[in-house]
Each structure stands twice: as structure tokens, then as C-alpha cells.
Design an enzyme around this catalytic site. Structure first.
Site, PDB file in Angstrom:
ATOM      1  N   TYR A  54       0.831  -1.195   0.000  1.00 62.61           N
ATOM      2  CA  TYR A  54       0.000   0.000   0.000  1.00 62.61           C
ATOM      3  C   TYR A  54       0.878   1.263   0.000  1.00 62.61           C
ATOM      4  CZ  TYR A  54      -3.972  -3.011   1.320  1.00 62.61           C
ATOM      5  OH  TYR A  54      -4.940  -3.989   1.360  1.00 62.61           O
ATOM      6  N   LYS A 215     -23.683   8.589  -2.485  1.00 61.02           N
ATOM      7  CA  LYS A 215     -23.241   9.919  -2.920  1.00 61.02           C
ATOM      8  C   LYS A 215     -23.056  10.013  -4.430  1.00 61.02           C
ATOM      9  CE  LYS A 215     -18.317   9.064  -1.944  1.00 61.02           C
ATOM     10  NZ  LYS A 215     -17.191   9.488  -1.094  1.00 61.02           N
TER      11      LYS A 215
END
Length: 334
Positions: A54, A215
């Protein structure tokens, strides 16, 4: 915050875990990332998931600094290994060389002497599984990890690894797949196999990269600053869900969430936690307030009728084909 056993192992983990994929060291500044970790702790979250790959290893370092000073015995820290972390041909995969070097590098970045769970981030078809499992066993027996797990492995791969783990006396207790109302590919094969073997799911993307917050509106461009506009990887991951037929179905979930007294995001997290094979749902955040809101899904029990209506709404757009798990095994060494 409620806690659950990780599979049939003895370790308890918070049923909502905090993950820092696509955020720490990448999308958000370190001060904000640290605030998100502290918000997770304030919400009762004790389980933190990361991976060496990551943000090109930066995410582990950010998490290590954010957790510094916390009582180590009160935390469950998970990391993963497989994807490239350097330029060399051995800086990737699940060879003994890479595993033995990667665990030490992860521990240094995380500023800890051990991780509670060390996970194979993908199946490595180019390394004998026996070699991988023997290295994992040595890592556990050396005290550098308490348990081992896998991520996005097929049922057959998990069965083979579990048989070897028993021979080597090493606890293989977890699987970390994608799972949400919109992505249900583990239900046909992976979940039944894991339930039989005593392996628990630590699921990622229970909110479908934010799509299940509602959203994203059908027929409208993504909101500025959302994951769908992120050019560091977020937009690529979320694109599969940004179809009007999916977004329209998500909007139909709003009255069901209101009926349960939840936000859409909380409903999505609570939904995955209704599966008895799920030990934890991983949530991420770019703002501390998001962590506390998502954590409110802990302990929620959804009525069977509500679960049935959710499935009725999402069934036409949910991905269920188990072959999608097989596609997660890289055809070539990364």
C-alpha cells in the site's frame, strides 16, 4: 464495538476493522491519517489492516507511527505480502526468500515485534504452495506472526493451504475477500469451504468503494474529491460500479436504511456482518468523522424481511459468479 472470533481461532477482533488501503501515504496527509486511526481507537476498533504494497510501503510506516504508544497487547495488527515492493525479481510473490525478508521489513515499518495476522495477498501460481506454507510456519514459530491468512484465494486454493497448515501446525484462520451487497462472489464456494474449515472472512470494500453511501447519483458526474476522481488508483477500482443501473438500485436502498435507523453506509457494513462466516468488515476513511459513523454499524441486527428486500433490490446488479474469484489469481508474476 463488538468483537468476534477470527474463524475458529481463539483471537477476538473488532467486528469493524480499520484499513488504510488507498488512503495512508497516498490520498490523505499523515496528520489526517493519524487522526483517522485515533478516531478508530476512540470508536473501540482494535483491529488494523494494512499491506506492504500500500502506497509503496508508506502505508505501513504511517500506521506504525499512528499506533506508537498504544498498548500493543490491546491491538490486532494485520499486514499482507505478495505484490512488488522493490525492483528486483524476488521483491514479489510468495517465495521463501520474499516472505522471510518481507516480514522483517513490515515489522520495522510497523514498529512492532510481531503482527497478529500475516496474509498472502494473492495466490502465487509460480511458487510451490509447500514452500510458501513452510515459510509461513517458520514465521509463526519464530514469533513474528501469531496467525496466517490469505486474500482473494479460491476455495480449492484455501483447502490445499489449510491441509498443509494442519501438517505444519500453523493456524490458518482467515480469508480476506471483497464482499458487499454488490459483490457477492464468495457466497457460492469460498464461504462454504471456509465455514467447514473454521476460517473466517475479513471482508474489504463492504461499502463498494463508497458507492453504497449513495453519494454517486445516476446520470451525474462524480462529486469533486471523491474516490471516483482519484487518479492514484481509486478511480480504477470503483469504475465497475459507476453504472446508472447500479446507482439507481443504490438509491432504492435509502428508505430501507431509514427504516433501520441507519445511513446507507451503515446499512452496507451491517449487511456484510449478518453473514455468520464474516469475522470483520474493513472500513477506510479520508476523514476521522467517517470512522465513527461507520463504526455505528457494529452490533446492528437486520431483520430477515429487511435482508430479503435488500437482496430483491440489489439482485439485478449484484455480481455473484464465483469465477470472479478465480480471476484474482495473477496469470503472470507481477
Amino acid at each position: 464495538m463488538e468483537h468476534r472470533h477470527l474463524g475458529r481461532g481463539g483471537m477476538l477482533i473488532s467486528e469493524i476493522a480499520y484499513g488504510n488501503w488507498l488512503t495512508h501515504g497516498s490520498q490523505v496527509e499523515e496528520d489526517t491519517a493519524t487522526d483517522c486511526v485515533h478516531a478508530a481507537l476512540d470508536a473501540g476498533i482494535t483491529t488494523f489492516d494494512t499491506a506492504d504494497v500500500y502506497a509503496d510501503t508508506r502505508a505501513e510506516s504511517v500506521l506504525g507511527r499512528a499506533l506508537k504508544g498504544e498498548r500493543r497487547e490491546g491491538l490486532e495488527i494485520f499486514t499482507k505480502v505478495y505484490w512488488p515492493t522493490g525492483p528486483g525479481p524476488n521483491d514479489r510473490g510468495l517465495s521463501r526468500k520474499h516472505l522471510m525478508e518481507s516480514i522483517d521489513n513490515s515489522l520495522r515499518r510497523l514498529q512492532t515485534e510481531y503482527v497478529d495476522l500475516y496474509q498472502a495477498h494473492r495466490f502465487d501460481r509460480f511458487t510451490p504452495l509447500e514452500e510458501t506454507m513452510e515459510a509461513c510456519a517458520d514465521i509463526v514459530h519464530a514469533g513474528k506472526a501469531h496467525y496466517i491468512g490469505v486474500s482473494e484465494w479460491t476455495a480449492a486454493q484455501i483447502r490445499h493451504a489449510h491441509a498443509l497448515a494442519r501438517e505444519l501446525r500453523v493456524p490458518l484462520v482467515s480469508s480476506q475477500p471483497q464482499y458487499s451487497m454488490l459483490w457477492r462472489v464468495i457466497e457460492a464456494e469460498v464461504v462454504p469451504a471456509c465455514a467447514e474449515l473454521g476460517i473466517g472472512q475479513i471482508v474489504w470494500s463492504p461499502i463498494a468503494q463508497g458507492v453504497l453511501t449513495g453519494k454517486y447519483q445516476p446520470g451525474q458526474p462524480p462529486p469533486d474529491g471523491s474516490r471516483a476522481t482519484d487518479d492514484k488508483g481509486g478511480a480504477d477500482v470503483i469504475s465497475r460500479f459507476l453504472r446508472d443501473e447500479v446507482l439507481e438500485r443504490v438509491q432504492l436502498l435509502r428508505p430501507l436504511a431509514a427504516e433501520a435507523g441507519l445511513t446507507l453506509a451503515q446499512l452496507a457494513v451491517a449487511w456484510v456482518l449478518q453473514n455468520p462466516n464474516v469475522s470483520a468488515a474493513i472500513v477506510g476513511a479520508s476523514r476521522p468523522a467517517q470512522v465513527g459513523e461507520n463504526a455505528k454499524a457494529s452490533g446492528v441486527r437486520l431483520e430477515p424481511d429487511l435482508m430479503a428486500r435488500i437482496s430483491e433490490i440489489t439482485a439485478p446488479v449484484a455480481v455473484t459468479d464465483p469465477v470472479r474469484t478465480y480471476e484474482q489469481t495473477p496469470a503472470q508474476r507481477p
